[in-house]
Design an enzyme around this catalytic site. Sequence first.
Site, PDB file in Angstrom:
ATOM      1  N   ASP A 165      -4.937  -4.539   5.716  1.00  0.00           N
ATOM      2  CA  ASP A 165      -5.240  -5.472   4.628  1.00  0.00           C
ATOM      3  C   ASP A 165      -4.028  -6.391   4.459  1.00  0.00           C
ATOM      4  OD1 ASP A 165      -6.595  -6.646   2.524  1.00  0.00           O
ATOM      5  OD2 ASP A 165      -6.048  -5.108   1.061  1.00  0.00           O
TER       6      ASP A 165
ATOM      7  N   HIS B  11      -2.705  -0.961  -3.431  1.00  0.00           N
ATOM      8  CA  HIS B  11      -3.840  -0.054  -3.232  1.00  0.00           C
ATOM      9  C   HIS B  11      -3.603   1.221  -4.036  1.00  0.00           C
ATOM     10  CE1 HIS B  11      -4.505  -2.034   0.963  1.00  0.00           C
ATOM     11  NE2 HIS B  11      -5.030  -2.750  -0.008  1.00  0.00           N
TER      12      HIS B  11
ATOM     13  N   SER C  63       0.856  -1.194   0.000  1.00  0.00           N
ATOM     14  CA  SER C  63       0.000   0.000   0.000  1.00  0.00           C
ATOM     15  C   SER C  63       0.889   1.240   0.000  1.00  0.00           C
ATOM     16  CB  SER C  63      -0.950  -0.070   1.197  1.00  0.00           C
ATOM     17  OG  SER C  63      -1.930   0.920   1.127  1.00  0.00           O
TER      18      SER C  63
END
Lengths: 274, 204
Positions: B144, B51, B24
């Site tokens: 996540d 992401h 991310s």
Amino acid sequence: MDDRVEDIEIQLLLEALFQRYHYDFRNYARASIKRRLRQARDQMGFASFSALQEGLLHDPARLPRLLDYLTVQVSEMFRDPSYYRAIREKVIPHLRTYPSLKVWIAGCSEGEELYSFVIMFREEGLEKRTLFYATDINPDALDAAARGIYPLDRISAFTSNHRHSGGKSSLSDYYRADYGRAVFDKSLRDRVVFSDHSLVTDAVFAEMHLISCRNVLIYFDRKFQDRAIGLFRGSLARKGFLGLGSKESLHFSEHADAFAPFVRDEKIYQRHEQ
Amino acid sequence: MIASAQANGASPTPVTEAVVIGASAGAVQALARILPALPADYPLPVLVVVHVPADRDNMLVPHFAATCRIAVREAEDKEAIRAGTVYFAPSDYHMLVEPDRTISLSLDPLVHYSRPSIDVLFDSAADAYGPALAGVVLTGANDDGAAGLKAVADAGGVALAEDPATAYSPAMPRAALDACPAARSMSLDQIASFLAALGGARPS
């Protein structure tokens, strides 16, 4: 839980769903359906897929809730504005040449795509000569589509999409706010036929000039995808148009030869002359 | 299942057949230390979830295609997973691995506020590859990938996380290490050489 056992249970559950209720999810993309089934199992309070299967077989009242987990797709109005812009600028000039039009929104779920099309066709002056077919396999989703009510907090995204799609009016012309909900005008449904229809098990039902089926095929395996695309092929009039989702294409399909890319980047295809 | 006997002949060690990576905040810099280090004849597919804001064009593919020695592409729905190829999830779609080792995309709801979600990729890949999978959680500011990395380890696969002490954003690898005690913590360069060496018998 042993993964193999879980896979067997899922296979049996999908078989039960088909044999008992004629909903065929057996050739849905397995990885997605497994995630959705796990969610359904946990939130419906079953300890295993086998228990869910038993509950489902003996109590039809459980079916609608399971269908919601398996089929409901929350979308946005004018999702991917560039797709709607391409329909408006490149496809609609062709559609104008017909005295009457049929448009099929296949797998309409709760209706966001349908209302986007009706509003665009009204803006372009084509609504009155068009019949829209909105189909889905989930009766509750169809009911929701036929109500046309969405949470107000989703409207700003819809409005921004509509503007970027080349919208010629204000989206607020089409709904009224009511206790946190946006209620879309019922006149938008004057030219719409809602119908229970499965791309997997049902047949061609009318000759269409435009079919829009976005982000439905990605949930199917190749076999179901080909079945659905064959149905579109059989439903489209000569030189009719097919619009798919931005990550869907015909290029793995055995029906690919029946279509030519019309707006390649937007996954809009045109049926060849026969 | 393909398995090879360990040198001592005791228990069979599964050969790794695929790599999944999630990243991310700080992803591009971290991946730049790893993906270009993979050799031109790399024998595994590498599936990557980063992401990226949904409304942003995904620039990862052109960026890494220019710097990697193996093929780099955006994953397409229902395409067969090929060795020696890096697949990036398209922005705003989940990327899943099917049991027949093809890719599926989905617009299912966001997971950990993210689509694509690392957990969605890792869970489905762990189902499809079982112990023949290596999962790597890199820098990021949320959690996540934690449940996903545990799924990889639970299926018998290799679990790695970037060392939170040196990660650009430590929260995500830390959450992964907390959720998955079997995971090994490594620097980016260690991860790069570990992955580059994979594909034959698993390094111990």
